[in-house]
Design a protein around this motif. Structure first.
Motif, PDB file in Angstrom:
ATOM      1  N   HIS A  46      12.823  16.923  -0.567  1.00 44.06           N
ATOM      2  CA  HIS A  46      12.920  16.027  -1.727  1.00 44.06           C
ATOM      3  C   HIS A  46      12.338  16.735  -2.958  1.00 44.06           C
ATOM      4  O   HIS A  46      11.241  16.415  -3.400  1.00 44.06           O
ATOM      5  CB  HIS A  46      12.139  14.722  -1.483  1.00 44.06           C
ATOM      6  CG  HIS A  46      12.636  13.938  -0.337  1.00 44.06           C
ATOM      7  ND1 HIS A  46      13.761  13.153  -0.406  1.00 44.06           N
ATOM      8  CD2 HIS A  46      12.167  13.811   0.931  1.00 44.06           C
ATOM      9  CE1 HIS A  46      13.959  12.578   0.772  1.00 44.06           C
ATOM     10  NE2 HIS A  46      13.012  12.964   1.592  1.00 44.06           N
ATOM     11  N   GLU A  48      12.812  16.353  -5.923  1.00 45.10           N
ATOM     12  CA  GLU A  48      12.512  15.446  -7.037  1.00 45.10           C
ATOM     13  C   GLU A  48      11.026  15.092  -7.076  1.00 45.10           C
ATOM     14  O   GLU A  48      10.494  14.751  -8.140  1.00 45.10           O
ATOM     15  CB  GLU A  48      13.363  14.174  -6.965  1.00 45.10           C
ATOM     16  CG  GLU A  48      13.125  13.298  -5.763  1.00 45.10           C
ATOM     17  CD  GLU A  48      13.947  13.655  -4.512  1.00 45.10           C
ATOM     18  OE1 GLU A  48      13.991  12.814  -3.601  1.00 45.10           O
ATOM     19  OE2 GLU A  48      14.531  14.758  -4.446  1.00 45.10           O
ATOM     20  N   TYR A  49      10.321  15.215  -5.950  1.00 44.20           N
ATOM     21  CA  TYR A  49       8.875  14.954  -5.935  1.00 44.20           C
ATOM     22  C   TYR A  49       8.137  15.912  -6.864  1.00 44.20           C
ATOM     23  O   TYR A  49       7.123  15.544  -7.469  1.00 44.20           O
ATOM     24  CB  TYR A  49       8.309  15.068  -4.525  1.00 44.20           C
ATOM     25  CG  TYR A  49       8.761  13.991  -3.562  1.00 44.20           C
ATOM     26  CD1 TYR A  49       9.545  12.909  -3.973  1.00 44.20           C
ATOM     27  CD2 TYR A  49       8.409  14.045  -2.226  1.00 44.20           C
ATOM     28  CE1 TYR A  49       9.957  11.936  -3.081  1.00 44.20           C
ATOM     29  CE2 TYR A  49       8.812  13.067  -1.325  1.00 44.20           C
ATOM     30  CZ  TYR A  49       9.587  12.021  -1.757  1.00 44.20           C
ATOM     31  OH  TYR A  49       9.988  11.052  -0.869  1.00 44.20           O
ATOM     32  N   TRP A  51       9.332  17.183  -9.660  1.00 36.09           N
ATOM     33  CA  TRP A  51       9.578  16.714 -11.035  1.00 36.09           C
ATOM     34  C   TRP A  51       8.770  15.456 -11.358  1.00 36.09           C
ATOM     35  O   TRP A  51       8.212  15.326 -12.450  1.00 36.09           O
ATOM     36  CB  TRP A  51      11.071  16.462 -11.257  1.00 36.09           C
ATOM     37  CG  TRP A  51      11.858  17.727 -11.239  1.00 36.09           C
ATOM     38  CD1 TRP A  51      12.714  18.138 -10.252  1.00 36.09           C
ATOM     39  CD2 TRP A  51      11.839  18.762 -12.212  1.00 36.09           C
ATOM     40  NE1 TRP A  51      13.235  19.372 -10.570  1.00 36.09           N
ATOM     41  CE2 TRP A  51      12.719  19.777 -11.772  1.00 36.09           C
ATOM     42  CE3 TRP A  51      11.181  18.950 -13.418  1.00 36.09           C
ATOM     43  CZ2 TRP A  51      12.943  20.940 -12.486  1.00 36.09           C
ATOM     44  CZ3 TRP A  51      11.414  20.109 -14.139  1.00 36.09           C
ATOM     45  CH2 TRP A  51      12.281  21.084 -13.675  1.00 36.09           C
TER      46      TRP A  51
END
Length: 190
Positions: A46, A48-49, A51
C-alpha cells in the motif's frame, strides 16, 4: 505528528521530516513483517501509506506553531495510534497462526517499534525505555484482545474492547503520571 515535531526539534529539512515520519508511522509494521517473514511489507503493498504519512508530517510542520494548543488532542491521537497498531499487529500474527506469545510480541512491535526508530534517528533515548507506560499499555491491549477472543467474543467486539481498554489505560497513565519503576545503578562495576 510525533515524528514531524521530533524532526523539527532537530532542525531537519522537509525531506528529513518526511523520512522520520514514514519511519515512525510504518517502522513498527515493517519490523514486524521482516521478523515474521510477512511479505510484501505493508507499505510496499500500500504505497499510498507513504504519501499519507508524508502529507500528515508536512501539515504538522506547517501548524507546529499552534501545536502547543493542540497538545491534548495530539496525545489522544498518539494513544489511539498505539492501541490500533497493537491490535493490527496481533491480527497479522494470528492470521499467520503463530503462538500466543508471538501474537502479543507482534502487537507490541507494531505499536512501539516505530517510535523507537524515530527516537534513535533523532538521537534521543527512546520513550519506550524511559518511565512512561507505553509498551506495557501495548502489551495489556494485546492481552485484553486475546482474552476477549478466548471467551468466544466476536472479533470486532474483541478489537473494540481491547482498544477502548488500552486507550483508557494510556490516557489515565498520562493524566496521573503513572510510570514504570526505574532501574538506577551508579556504582562502577569491574
Amino acid at each position: 505528528m510525533t515524528a514531524a515535531l521530533s524532526a523539527g526539534r532537530r532542525d531537519m529539512d522537509w525531506v528529513g521530516v518526511c523520512v522520520i515520519a514514514c519511519v515512525t508511522a510504518l517502522g513498527g509494521g515493517s519490523v514486524r513483517d521482516v521478523l515474521l517473514g510477512h511479505y510484501p511489507l505493508t507499505w510496499v503493498r500500500h504505497p499510498e501509506y507513504l504519501w499519507i504519512t508524508a502529507t500528515a508530517a508536512l501539515v504538522t510542520a506547517l501548524i507546529a506553531p499552534v501545536m502547543r494548543r493542540l497538545h491534548s488532542l495530539f496525545l489522544l491521537l498518539d494513544a489511539l495510534g498505539l492501541v490500533v497498531f497493537t491490535v493490527i499487529g496481533c491480527r497479522i500474527a494470528q492470521e499467520m497462526q503463530l503462538p500466543t506469545t508471538i501474537v502479543l510480541v507482534s502487537g507490541m512491535i507494531t505499536g512501539c517499534a516505530g517510535g523507537v526508530l524515530r527516537d534513535v534517528l533523532c538521537n534521543d533515548i527512546p520513550l519506550l525505555f524511559r518511565k512512561e507506560l507505553y509498551a506495557s499499555v501495548s502489551g495489556l491491549t494485546g492481552a485484553v484482545f486475546l482474552a476477549a477472543q478466548t471467551f468466544d467474543m466476536h472479533l470486532n467486539s474483541a478489537m473494540l474492547i481491547a482498544m477502548v481498554f488500552g486507550l483508557a489505560m494510556r490516557i489515565l497513565a498520562l493524566r496521573y503520571n503513572w510510570q514504570m519503576p526505574k532501574f538506577v545503578y551508579r556504582d562502577e562495576w569491574r
